[in-house]
Design an enzyme around this catalytic site. Structure first.
Site, PDB file in Angstrom:
ATOM      1  N   THR A 208       2.049  -7.478  12.971  1.00  0.00           N
ATOM      2  CA  THR A 208       2.236  -6.035  13.180  1.00  0.00           C
ATOM      3  C   THR A 208       2.556  -5.695  14.637  1.00  0.00           C
ATOM      4  OG1 THR A 208       0.709  -5.701  11.360  1.00  0.00           O
ATOM      5  CG2 THR A 208       1.244  -3.771  12.682  1.00  0.00           C
TER       6      THR A 208
ATOM      7  N   SER B 265       0.874  -1.191   0.000  1.00  0.00           N
ATOM      8  CA  SER B 265       0.000   0.000   0.000  1.00  0.00           C
ATOM      9  C   SER B 265       0.896   1.222   0.000  1.00  0.00           C
ATOM     10  CB  SER B 265      -0.858   0.069   1.268  1.00  0.00           C
ATOM     11  OG  SER B 265      -1.729  -1.020   1.365  1.00  0.00           O
TER      12      SER B 265
ATOM     13  N   HIS C   8       1.569 -10.656   5.213  1.00  0.00           N
ATOM     14  CA  HIS C   8       2.408 -10.674   6.420  1.00  0.00           C
ATOM     15  C   HIS C   8       3.845 -11.047   6.073  1.00  0.00           C
ATOM     16  CE1 HIS C   8      -1.401 -11.789   9.013  1.00  0.00           C
ATOM     17  NE2 HIS C   8      -1.405 -10.532   8.623  1.00  0.00           N
TER      18      HIS C   8
HETATM   19  C1  LIG Z   1      -6.408  -5.847   4.291  1.00  0.00           C
HETATM   20  C2  LIG Z   1      -5.278  -6.022   5.251  1.00  0.00           C
HETATM   21  C3  LIG Z   1      -5.497  -6.676   6.462  1.00  0.00           C
HETATM   22  C4  LIG Z   1      -4.436  -6.831   7.355  1.00  0.00           C
HETATM   23  N1  LIG Z   1      -4.707  -7.361   8.582  1.00  0.00           N
HETATM   24  C5  LIG Z   1      -3.725  -7.446   9.496  1.00  0.00           C
HETATM   25  C6  LIG Z   1      -4.010  -7.871  10.814  1.00  0.00           C
HETATM   26  O1  LIG Z   1      -5.156  -8.144  11.164  1.00  0.00           O
HETATM   27  N2  LIG Z   1      -2.995  -7.930  11.699  1.00  0.00           N
HETATM   28  C7  LIG Z   1      -1.711  -7.639  11.353  1.00  0.00           C
HETATM   29  O2  LIG Z   1      -0.824  -7.764  12.193  1.00  0.00           O
HETATM   30  N3  LIG Z   1      -1.416  -7.206  10.118  1.00  0.00           N
HETATM   31  C8  LIG Z   1      -2.388  -7.084   9.189  1.00  0.00           C
HETATM   32  N4  LIG Z   1      -2.115  -6.601   7.954  1.00  0.00           N
HETATM   33  C9  LIG Z   1      -0.714  -6.246   7.655  1.00  0.00           C
HETATM   34  C10 LIG Z   1      -0.359  -4.914   8.304  1.00  0.00           C
HETATM   35  O3  LIG Z   1      -1.126  -3.894   7.766  1.00  0.00           O
HETATM   36  C11 LIG Z   1       1.123  -4.695   8.116  1.00  0.00           C
HETATM   37  O4  LIG Z   1       1.784  -5.706   8.843  1.00  0.00           O
HETATM   38  C12 LIG Z   1       1.603  -3.351   8.647  1.00  0.00           C
HETATM   39  O5  LIG Z   1       0.905  -2.282   8.069  1.00  0.00           O
HETATM   40  C13 LIG Z   1       3.100  -3.208   8.361  1.00  0.00           C
HETATM   41  O6  LIG Z   1       3.541  -1.974   8.847  1.00  0.00           O
HETATM   42  P1  LIG Z   1       4.794  -1.237   8.243  1.00  0.00           P
HETATM   43  O7  LIG Z   1       4.855   0.091   8.865  1.00  0.00           O
HETATM   44  O8  LIG Z   1       5.979  -2.111   8.364  1.00  0.00           O
HETATM   45  O9  LIG Z   1       4.511  -1.159   6.662  1.00  0.00           O
HETATM   46  P2  LIG Z   1       3.350  -0.436   5.852  1.00  0.00           P
HETATM   47  O10 LIG Z   1       2.139  -0.287   6.672  1.00  0.00           O
HETATM   48  O11 LIG Z   1       3.220  -1.181   4.577  1.00  0.00           O
HETATM   49  O12 LIG Z   1       3.938   1.017   5.569  1.00  0.00           O
HETATM   50  C14 LIG Z   1       5.082   1.212   4.778  1.00  0.00           C
HETATM   51  C15 LIG Z   1       4.977   2.588   4.145  1.00  0.00           C
HETATM   52  O13 LIG Z   1       6.224   2.908   3.543  1.00  0.00           O
HETATM   53  C16 LIG Z   1       5.970   3.662   2.364  1.00  0.00           C
HETATM   54  N5  LIG Z   1       7.153   3.596   1.493  1.00  0.00           N
HETATM   55  C17 LIG Z   1       7.640   2.508   0.844  1.00  0.00           C
HETATM   56  N6  LIG Z   1       8.760   2.836   0.167  1.00  0.00           N
HETATM   57  C18 LIG Z   1       8.993   4.151   0.395  1.00  0.00           C
HETATM   58  C19 LIG Z   1      10.017   5.057  -0.027  1.00  0.00           C
HETATM   59  N7  LIG Z   1      11.049   4.641  -0.752  1.00  0.00           N
HETATM   60  N8  LIG Z   1       9.917   6.369   0.353  1.00  0.00           N
HETATM   61  C20 LIG Z   1       8.894   6.790   1.132  1.00  0.00           C
HETATM   62  N9  LIG Z   1       7.900   5.954   1.568  1.00  0.00           N
HETATM   63  C21 LIG Z   1       7.968   4.651   1.213  1.00  0.00           C
HETATM   64  C22 LIG Z   1       4.755   2.972   1.790  1.00  0.00           C
HETATM   65  O14 LIG Z   1       4.073   3.808   0.875  1.00  0.00           O
HETATM   66  C23 LIG Z   1       3.933   2.663   3.031  1.00  0.00           C
HETATM   67  O15 LIG Z   1       3.013   3.684   3.313  1.00  0.00           O
HETATM   68  C24 LIG Z   1      -3.131  -6.388   7.031  1.00  0.00           C
HETATM   69  C25 LIG Z   1      -2.916  -5.709   5.829  1.00  0.00           C
HETATM   70  C26 LIG Z   1      -3.989  -5.517   4.955  1.00  0.00           C
HETATM   71  C27 LIG Z   1      -3.757  -4.749   3.679  1.00  0.00           C
END
Ligand SMILES: Cc1cc2nc3c(=O)[nH]c(=O)nc-3n(C[C@H](O)[C@H](O)[C@H](O)COP(=O)(O)OP(=O)(O)OC[C@H]3O[C@@H](n4cnc5c(N)ncnc54)[C@H](O)[C@@H]3O)c2cc1C
Length: 524
Positions: A503, A134, A457
């Site tokens: 997460t 996303s 995940h």
């Molecule tokens: C429908 C759905 C249901 C889910 N349900 C669950 C659940 O119930 N429980 C659970 O634990 N997890 C769930 N997940 C997964 C969970 O959303 C992720 O584990 C979590 O969001 C990861 O967090 P993060 O901050 O590592 O990455 P992300 O939330 O993916 O955020 C990373 C961000 O970095 C940005 N980015 C990437 N590259 C760059 C760059 N070069 N420069 C600037 N910005 C950049 C992206 O645009 C993004 O906004 C679900 C996901 C979805 C889509």
């Protein structure tokens, strides 16, 4: 909208750039992991200037808020489309139901996410057909289901001794509660039936129980799902040294000449397509499990384990209808089950190596001939397996081809091993046992195995290790081995084979990393 986010809209003090010329901590990505760094640093080290750079746009208010909290269907759908990066879904895909979960489309795409355009499978391999990302303020954390179980047994990272404290802190940041949906229609009946079948050899804390969820009740009784607005929290929004910059792609982490320490980030303003260098003493790359190693690769930080041990949790799903229910809501439609449906947790243990997520559904995932079910009586079961970890399962990057953002294109190498096939077979048998305890099948379709990547995940690609032995990318505080000030965050850091939703764990590890920055500053 919080002041710190709006500064981005009106430009900053940095002349032609809307970005600051220098900060203390540059965070790449505004998902739960990046937001956790901003929050903990705002609490523990408020003197530090902290900036979050996010490639995607603002899609909700407050920034990072969960799109499910947007009541208007059209506005919610448009927020989802705006999060789908270079590959938005075709219009008309339902945005507020579980439809599609039980279909066997090979490249299952959930609203708010976009699939890997190319490189998701190599000849003769399984690949990650449903591998998705996303791009929006909040990341996947503005679209997620909010399930926040704690890891158990072999899921637990053995060398992070303070994990229980960090997990508790992550629960605070994400606003996790097991109570909010515990009294949904027939949720107690679901737990009673599953407990009778599954709890006989489980420790007390690993028995069938309400799923801890990142959700709270609004004043009007409705539900408010935690997005990263909650993780950032008032303290970050109120921090005058914090800024959030949407539509800002970090194309490179800048290093000192010897490569041994960070000196900043190069940021492409997606509105003007101009690039700007921002100095920073710490850089936290929290850009998801595929794009975090991508940015390290693009920055010529390429430890041997980078992108390796990629793992997605194989997922088996099934649905049943409960009969012989006690008194409760009489007819479908009398209670809105989707907004308040129960979610039950069957914890992973080493003797029951599946993480069970059991959700009462509003509508049946298959067409029912005589659909007279009472609200909450249709139950979807999802069994997640822990992947058999392999160094060869990996994401690599091409220097001669770019993705939709102009970053090195990804190539996924991914295989299910014999142990994975055996685990999936066992999960299908196990889910049928649990289903039989609950009710009767909706039809004669056997349990469905989702395409690889569907768990959303992915883990392991920037994994943490106790020592720098070539099998890990970062140390137990999430700092990249040999590069002072460079931290990685998100599910990619998790080194163990987990079946539970990751997460909570990755936010806990982010808390640990942020605390180590704060304490290094305090010592300074
Ligand atoms: C429908 C759905 C249901 C889910 N349900 C669950 C659940 O119930 N429980 C659970 O634990 N997890 C769930 N997940 C997964 C969970 O959303 C992720 O584990 C979590 O969001 C990861 O967090 P993060 O901050 O590592 O990455 P992300 O939330 O993916 O955020 C990373 C961000 O970095 C940005 N980015 C990437 N590259 C760059 C760059 N070069 N420069 C600037 N910005 C950049 C992206 O645009 C993004 O906004 C679900 C996901 C979805 C889509």
């Amino acid at each position: 909208m919080p002041r710190s986010a709006s500064t981005d809209e009106h430009g900053s003090a940095a002349g032609s750039s809307r970005f600051p010329a220098g900060v203390d901590v540059a965070i790449v990505g505004s998902g739960p992991a990046g937001a956790a760094y901003a929050r903990v640093l705002s609490e523990l080290a408020p003197a530090l200037r902290v900036a979050v750079f996010e490639v995607g746009p603002l899609v909700s208010d407050p920034p990072g808020a969960h799109v499910k909290n947007i009541a208007d269907d059209e506005r919610r759908a448009s927020a989802q489309r705006a999060s789908e990066g270079p590959l938005p879904l075709a219009g008309g895909v339902p945005s507020n139901t579980m439809d599609g979960y039980a279909s066997d489309q090979r490249r299952l795409q959930r609203p708010g996410t976009f699939l890997l355009e190319k490189g998701w499978r190599q000849e003769g391999e399984d690949g990650l057909p449903a591998g998705a990302m996303s791009s929006n303020v909040g990341g996947m954390g503005a679209h997620w289901t909010g399930a926040c179980p704690r890891p158990g047994d072999s899921e637990v990272i053995p060398f992070v001794s303070e994990m229980p404290v960090l997990l508790a802190e992550a629960e605070r940041l994400l606003g996790v509660s097991a109570e909010v949906l515990a009294d949904a229609p027939f949720a107690d009946e679901v737990r009673k039936r599953l407990s009778g079948a599954l709890d006989h050899d489980r420790a007390a804390d690993r028995q069938v129980q309400p799923m801890p969820l990142a959700v709270r009740r609004a004043r009007d009784g409705g539900l408010l799902w935690s997005g990263t607005d909650v993780v950032f929290g008032d303290v970050t929004w109120g921090n005058s040294r914090f800024s959030l910059h949407p539509q800002a792609l970090v194309t490179r982490v800048l290093l000192h000449e010897d490569g041994g320490a960070v000196r900043g980030v190069r940021v492409r303003d997606r509105r003007t397509e101009t690039e700007h260098d921002v100095t920073a003493r710490y850089v936290v790359v929290a850009a998801d499990s595929l794009r975090t190693p991508q940015l390290l690769h693009a920055s010529d930080v390429r430890p041997p384990a980078l992108g390796r041990y990629l793992n997605d949790q194989p997922q088996v799903v099934y649905a049943v209808r409960m009969r012989d229910l006690p008194d409760g809501p009489a007819a479908r439609g009398s209670v809105g089950v989707t907004p308040s449906s129960g979610v039950t947790w069957v914890p992973f243990t080493d003797t029951h190596p599946f993480h069970g997520q059991v959700m009462q559904l509003d509508t049946s995932p298959v067409q029912l001939a005589d659909d007279d079910s009472r609200p909450g009586a249709i139950v979807g079961l999802g069994w997640f397996c822990a992947k058999d970890l392999q160094a060869d399962d990996r994401v690599t990057f091409r220097d001669d081809e770019q993705d939709g953002y102009g970053m090195p294109a990804m190539q996924i190498h991914y295989r299910l091993t014999e142990a994975d096939h055996a685990a999936i077979k066992n999960a299908r048998a196990d889910i049928l046992r649990a289903a039989a305890a609950l009710g009767e099948p909706l039809d004669d379709t056997p349990p469905l195995v989702f395409p690889a990547g569907a768990s959303l995940h992915y883990q392991g690609t920037v994994r943490m290790g106790a020592t720098d032995d070539g099998t890990s990318v970062c140390d137990p505080a999430s700092q990249v081995w040999g590069v002072r000030g460079l931290f990685v965050a998100g599910n990619g850091v998790i080194p163990t084979a987990t079946a539970c939703n990751p997460t909570l764990t990755s936010v806990a590890l982010a808390v640990g990393g942020a605390r180590s920055i704060a304490s290094a500053e305090a010592d300074h």
